[in-house]
Design a protein around this motif. Structure first.
Motif, mmCIF file in Angstrom:
data_model
loop_
_atom_site.group_PDB
_atom_site.id
_atom_site.type_symbol
_atom_site.label_atom_id
_atom_site.label_comp_id
_atom_site.label_asym_id
_atom_site.label_seq_id
_atom_site.Cartn_x
_atom_site.Cartn_y
_atom_site.Cartn_z
ATOM 1 N N VAL A 1 0.861 -1.185 0.000
ATOM 2 C CA VAL A 1 0.000 0.000 0.000
ATOM 3 C C VAL A 1 0.895 1.231 0.000
ATOM 4 N N PHE A 2 0.757 2.058 -1.011
ATOM 5 C CA PHE A 2 1.512 3.290 -1.116
ATOM 6 C C PHE A 2 0.536 4.443 -0.956
ATOM 7 N N MET A 3 0.853 5.351 -0.046
ATOM 8 C CA MET A 3 -0.100 6.385 0.337
ATOM 9 C C MET A 3 0.559 7.746 0.282
ATOM 10 N N THR A 4 -0.232 8.776 0.097
ATOM 11 C CA THR A 4 0.209 10.158 0.168
ATOM 12 C C THR A 4 -0.729 10.895 1.104
ATOM 13 N N LEU B 1 -2.230 7.448 -6.184
ATOM 14 C CA LEU B 1 -2.043 6.844 -4.881
ATOM 15 C C LEU B 1 -3.203 7.202 -3.965
ATOM 16 N N LYS B 2 -3.476 6.327 -3.032
ATOM 17 C CA LYS B 2 -4.524 6.597 -2.060
ATOM 18 C C LYS B 2 -4.070 7.703 -1.116
ATOM 19 N N ARG B 3 -4.960 8.628 -0.850
ATOM 20 C CA ARG B 3 -4.641 9.776 -0.021
ATOM 21 C C ARG B 3 -5.201 9.565 1.380
ATOM 22 N N PHE B 4 -4.366 9.853 2.363
ATOM 23 C CA PHE B 4 -4.766 9.766 3.759
ATOM 24 C C PHE B 4 -4.307 11.041 4.460
ATOM 25 N N SER B 5 -5.071 11.480 5.420
ATOM 26 C CA SER B 5 -4.719 12.674 6.167
ATOM 27 C C SER B 5 -5.323 12.574 7.558
ATOM 28 N N PHE B 6 -4.556 13.058 8.545
ATOM 29 C CA PHE B 6 -5.030 13.070 9.916
ATOM 30 C C PHE B 6 -5.648 14.414 10.294
ATOM 31 N N ARG B 7 -5.721 15.312 9.362
ATOM 32 C CA ARG B 7 -6.336 16.603 9.654
ATOM 33 C C ARG B 7 -7.846 16.453 9.773
ATOM 34 N N PRO B 8 -8.471 17.276 10.592
ATOM 35 C CA PRO B 8 -9.934 17.189 10.699
ATOM 36 C C PRO B 8 -10.601 17.572 9.385
ATOM 37 N N ARG B 9 -11.686 16.923 9.121
ATOM 38 C CA ARG B 9 -12.398 17.170 7.879
ATOM 39 C C ARG B 9 -13.037 18.554 7.898
ATOM 40 N N ARG B 10 -12.845 19.259 6.801
ATOM 41 C CA ARG B 10 -13.421 20.596 6.690
ATOM 42 C C ARG B 10 -14.906 20.474 6.347
ATOM 43 N N ILE B 11 -15.734 21.044 7.201
ATOM 44 C CA ILE B 11 -17.183 20.995 7.012
ATOM 45 C C ILE B 11 -17.662 22.387 6.637
ATOM 46 N N ARG B 12 -18.317 22.474 5.519
ATOM 47 C CA ARG B 12 -18.811 23.750 5.060
ATOM 48 C C ARG B 12 -20.015 24.164 5.908
ATOM 49 N N PRO B 13 -20.003 25.374 6.466
ATOM 50 C CA PRO B 13 -21.154 25.801 7.280
ATOM 51 C C PRO B 13 -22.418 25.881 6.438
#
Length: 270
Positions: free
Chosen positions: A79-82, A119-131
């Motif tokens: 698994v290769f991720m960015t 490549l599959k993208r992963f991030s630990f940042r909180p998901r941005r929710i549009r108001p």
């Protein structure tokens, strides 16, 4: 298995789907279809993009099947991720970022079809929710009601920039018209990737150490060798996969993904 028949059948289906997308986007047919419209309504843009992503993934697997006899294509392993790097300065500037900086789309050439899965993208940042709302505090008789900002509601008839989408359709059409040429492109890519990954362990360790210390070389070796997959296909579900097959292209992708993996599978030594 009759691979020539597999290629011819699925190529005809994909070409029919691409012609339908060109008609839906307003792109002329022929050898030089033209740039296409600058904007498209949101409902049409989303419909085309949903089908186009799946069709591109299916075309990549068709190229893999066509190149099976030209080179030994790597089987997808690992698994290769960015998306883990928190430093934006270490991320490559993509096409979308350049457009946001003010570069226009006029005169841009049609790019070649990407022969490798993203490549599959992963991030630990909180998901941005549009108001879904905005402050509209009003005192009756004292202040005026706050108007709704322009563009707040995403309506189906909103005009969206369609230059990149039209170029992707033209690129897919060219690739399907020249399937043998795309197979040779993939064979050259595989040869370069095998040469890169054939480096010794000491060389790989030096590259990784330089990358971690910030002394990263420029050019193609900017990333460590260990993070470069050998196969053009990624592990797991292909890009554009939909569990509910609502369009003909979904079934084509499911078939071609299985056939491509079968064509490049290592021989059974049992």
């Amino acid at each position: 298995m009759d691979w020539d028949r597999v290629i011819a059948r699925n190529r005809d289906i994909l070409l029919r789907i691409v012609v339908a997308l060109m008609a839906l986007a307003g792109i002329g047919e022929g050898d030089n279809p033209g740039p296409g419209p600058r904007t498209l309504p949101r409902y049409r843009f989303n419909s085309i993009r949903r089908i186009l992503c799946t069709a591109e993934s299916a075309a990549r697997r068709l190229v893999v099947i066509a190149a099976r006899d030209l080179v030994t294509i790597g089987f997808p392993e690992g698994v290769f991720m960015t998306g883990f790097d928190p430093d934006p300065s270490r991320r490559p500037v993509g096409k979308g970022a350049r457009q946001r900086e003010g570069q226009g789309e006029e005169g841009q050439a049609v790019p070649a079809l990407a022969l490798t899965d993203p490549l599959k993208r992963f991030s630990f940042r909180p998901r941005r929710i549009r108001p879904k709302s905005f402050p509209r505090i009003t005192i009756i008789g004292v202040t005026e009601p706050t108007p709704v900002p322009d563009g707040w509601y995403r309506l189906p008839d909103d005009e969206l920039a369609a230059g990149t989408l039209c170029r992707r359709i033209a690129s897919l059409k060219r690739a399907l018209d020249d399937l043998d040429g795309q197979a040779r492109r993939l064979a050259r890519w595989q040869a370069r990737r095998d040469k890169l990954l054939s480096a010794s362990l000491s060389d790989t360790g030096q590259r990784l150490a330089a990358y971690e210390n910030g002394n990263r070389p420029a050019g193609a070796d900017a990333r460590p060798v260990i993070n470069k997959p050998r196969s053009p296909l990624r592990v797991g579900r292909p890009p554009g996969h939909h569990a509910r097959q609502r369009h003909e292209v979904d079934a084509v992708l499911a078939d071609l993904n299985w056939l491509a993996l079968d064509a490049i599978a290592p021989p059974d030594s049992s």
